[in-house]
Design an enzyme around this catalytic site. Structure first.
Site: not given
Length: 402
Positions: A78, A171
C-alpha cells in the site's frame, strides 16, 4: 532478467492507497490487484508456493541450503493516504544539481535548496513524479528490490539461504502485521525492506499510539445563545492549546517524540480531534499520554463531566528491546551493506514498520534501506543507481550467510 527499475515502474502504476476508515482487509481492493500480479510474477520465475491469502497477504519462498537460517524479506504494497496515489506519472531524469522541473504547466520543481539530501545524488538518475502525486517508492521500491534479488537467486545457481518472501497490505495505516502468518511464513528472522536513504539500517522505532478526542456541546439559536450555547469546536481548540507547542512533529527530530494532530471535524454539538503519539523512550511516551489525559480532565472540570472523552489505543512499541538480544542480525545486514560498498549506519526510525509489531510477536525484524526519500509527498524520489545497489545488498545478505 528484468531490471529492478522495470519492475518498480510497473508496480507504481497500481493505485494502492490504504484507507484507515475502511474495515476490510485489505482496506482498499486495488491492493489485492497488485498482490495478484505479484503472485503471477513469482510463479513465472519459479517460486512454486507463491500465493495470496484471503486477507491480501502475499507469500512465497525459494529453498536454499538447509544448514543456513531461513531469512525473510518483507515489504508492503500500500501507499500512504497523505498524497494521491492515483495515475502516477513517473519519469527518470538525470540529476546534476540543477532544479528538476516536475510539472512545467503548474510550475512545480524539485530543488536541492529545499531538499538538501539531493546533494548526495549528483550524477545519478532520479525517478520522480509530475509533482501532483506521491511516487510510491514507499514501499514498492522494497517490493521491486526483493523480487529482483529473488529472480537472481533463481537463475544464478549459487549457495544461498532459504528466502521467505512476504508482501503485506495496509502498513501505512498501522495494520500490516495484523493478520501476518508468522508460523506459515517460516523465517528464522526477517528484514523489512521499507527504509530510506541508501546505507541506512534501523532497529529502533517509535512507541506509537493513536488518540481520538470527542467534545460534546449544546447548540441553540445564536440570537438567544447567551449563557446557554456550548460550542464543542471552541472546547476542541482549547484542548489543542493545552498541549505542549514544542512537541509538534515540525519542531522535533532524531529521538524527539511528538503529539501530532492529524485531522479534525466538528459542529457546535460535536467535535472530534485525532492525534498520533510517538516517542522512542517508553517513559516519555507514557508522559505524552498522561499530558493528553490531564488536558481532558481539566476541561471536564471546567465545562462539566462528560464534555471531553479521550480514547487512546497503543499501536506498536520500540522494537529495539526485541532486536538487541539477537543483534547479530543487525550486524549481518551491516556486513552485507559494506560488502557492496554502502556506507552502513544505523538510525532511529521516525515512524513505524511492520517489523516493530512482528518483532514483538516473535519474528525479529529490523528495517533495511530501499534508497528513496521524501516519502508520503509529491516530491518523493528514488535514484535508479541506489535501487540497483539495494538489490546487490539483498543478494549479499542471502548468499554470505555463516
Amino acid at each position: 532478467m528484468e531490471s529492478v527499475v522495470e519492475r518498480f515502474l510497473r508496480y507504481v502504476s497500481y493505485e494502492t492507497t490504504s484507507d484507515e476508515f475502511s474495515e476490510t482487509c485489505p482496506s482498499t481492493p486495488k491492493q489485492r490487484l497488485l498482490g495478484q500480479q505479484l503472485v503471477k510474477e513469482m510463479l513465472e520465475m519459479g517460486i512454486a508456493d507463491a500465493r495470496i491469502d484471503e486477507n491480501g497477504y502475499v507469500y512465497g519462498s525459494i529453498p536454499g541450503d538447509p544448514a543456513l537460517p531461513a531469512i525473510g524479506l518483507i515489504a508492503h504494497m500500500d501507499t500512504a493516504p497523505d498524497a494521491s496515489g492515483a495515475n502516477i506519472q513517473a519519469k527518470i531524469v538525470p540529476f546534476d544539481g540543477s532544479d528538476i522541473c516536475l510539472n512545467e504547466e503548474q510550475g512545480i520543481y524539485l530543488r536541492e535548496s529545499e531538499y538538501p539530501a539531493l546533494a548526495l545524488h549528483h550524477g545519478k538518475h532520479l525517478i520522480v513524479t509530475d509533482g501532483t502525486t506521491l511516487l510510491g517508492a514507499d514501499d514498492k521500491a522494497g517490493v521491486a528490490e526483493i523480487l529482483a534479488a529473488a529472480e537472481y537467486l533463481k537463475t544464478a545457481r549459487i549457495k544461498h539461504a532459504t528466502l521467505k518472501i512476504a508482501f503485506t497490505p495496509d502498513e501505512e495505516i498501522g495494520r500490516g502485521a495484523d493478520r501476518f502468518d508468522i508460523p506459515g511464513f517460516g523465517a528464522d528472522y526477517a528484514y523489512t525492506c521499507d527504509g530510506g536513504l541508501i546505507g541506512e539500517m534501523e532497529y529502533e522505532t517509535f512507541n506509537a499510539a493513536g488518540a481520538t478526542v470527542d467534545f460534546k456541546g449544546l447548540n441553540i439559536h445564536p440570537g438567544s445563545a447567551k449563557g446557554k450555547m456550548v460550542n464543542a469546536q471552541y472546547i476542541a481548540m482549547e484542548f489543542q492549546s493545552l498541549l505542549p507547542a514544542a512537541q509538534k512533529p515540525e519542531y522535533t527530530e532524531g529521538y524527539e517524540g511528538f503529539l501530532h494532530l492529524t485531522d479534525m471535524e466538528g459542529s457546535v454539538e460535536h467535535a472530534r480531534l485525532r492525534y498520533i503519539i510517538r516517542d522512542h523512550d517508553m517513559g516519555k511516551f507514557t508522559e505524552k499520554k498522561e499530558i493528553m489525559a490531564a488536558a481532558a480532565d481539566f476541561l471536564n472540570r471546567k465545562y462539566g463531566e462528560g464534555t471531553v472523552t479521550l480514547t487512546v489505543k497503543d499501536s506498536y512499541y520500540n522494537m529495539r528491546e526485541k532486536i538487541e538480544p539477537c543483534f547479530y542480525i543487525v550486524e549481518r545486514a551491516m556486513k552485507a551493506m559494506r560488502a557492496v560498498g554502502m556506507d552502513a549506519r544505523t538510525s532511529p526510525v521516525r515512524g513505524g514498520t511492520d517489523g516493530a509489531r512482528l518483532s514483538y510477536e516473535g519474528l525479529p525484524c529490523p528495517n533495511l534501506c530501499t534508497g528513496g526519500d521524501n516519502y508520503h509527498g509529491r516530491f518523493e524520489y528514488i535514484p535508479v543507481e541506489d535501487m540497483e545497489k539495494c538489490v546487490e545488498m539483498l543478494i549479499s545478505l542471502l548468499t554470505n550467510v555463516e
